[in-house]
Write an enzyme that holds these catalytic residues in place. Sequence first.
Site, PDB file in Angstrom:
ATOM      1  N   ARG A   1      15.822  17.235   7.196  1.00  0.00           N
ATOM      2  CA  ARG A   1      15.326  16.183   6.414  1.00  0.00           C
ATOM      3  C   ARG A   1      15.916  14.943   6.419  1.00  0.00           C
ATOM      4  O   ARG A   1      17.102  14.786   6.747  1.00  0.00           O
ATOM      5  CB  ARG A   1      15.924  16.878   4.951  1.00  0.00           C
ATOM      6  CG  ARG A   1      15.430  16.018   3.880  1.00  0.00           C
ATOM      7  CD  ARG A   1      15.796  16.666   2.632  1.00  0.00           C
ATOM      8  NE  ARG A   1      17.076  15.916   2.145  1.00  0.00           N
ATOM      9  CZ  ARG A   1      17.605  16.370   0.926  1.00  0.00           C
ATOM     10  NH1 ARG A   1      17.142  17.298  -0.021  1.00  0.00           N
ATOM     11  NH2 ARG A   1      18.783  15.713   0.537  1.00  0.00           N
TER      12      ARG A   1
ATOM     13  N   CYS B   1      16.118  11.487   3.744  1.00  0.00           N
ATOM     14  CA  CYS B   1      16.009  11.142   2.415  1.00  0.00           C
ATOM     15  C   CYS B   1      16.432   9.577   2.089  1.00  0.00           C
ATOM     16  O   CYS B   1      17.668   9.441   2.194  1.00  0.00           O
ATOM     17  CB  CYS B   1      16.748  12.099   1.418  1.00  0.00           C
ATOM     18  SG  CYS B   1      16.337  11.834  -0.369  1.00  0.00           S
TER      19      CYS B   1
END
Length: 123
Positions: A101, A103
Amino acid sequence: MKTVFTENAPAAIGPYSQAKIVGNLVFTSGQIPVNPATSQIESTTVEGQTKQVCENVAALLKASGSSIEKVIKTVCFLSDMKDFAAFNAVYEQYFTSKPARSCVAVRDIPKNSLVEIEAIAEI
């Protein structure tokens, strides 16, 4: 290459597809917290918006023949990094396989959303 469309996720608000399938991978466009049944953003909290975004991503993956459990990578956008902990509390309920991920906080998200998520998953 195949284009994915489902009424269970918000329609594209620009010149792009909800998702594309290439080989055994599906690439979703960024999903914002629009309820596909009403075409409205119904929550004003990051928690509520994150839940709707995750539901939208899950709907696209299902329409693609995949699932949220098969997500390899997500890219997440927050309008304010102060919402990081609250966002994570909801995100981790959906992305239990802990995909890779990124972010980041961005200046603006379409429709003044607080969160947007895009995903890459295996079919």
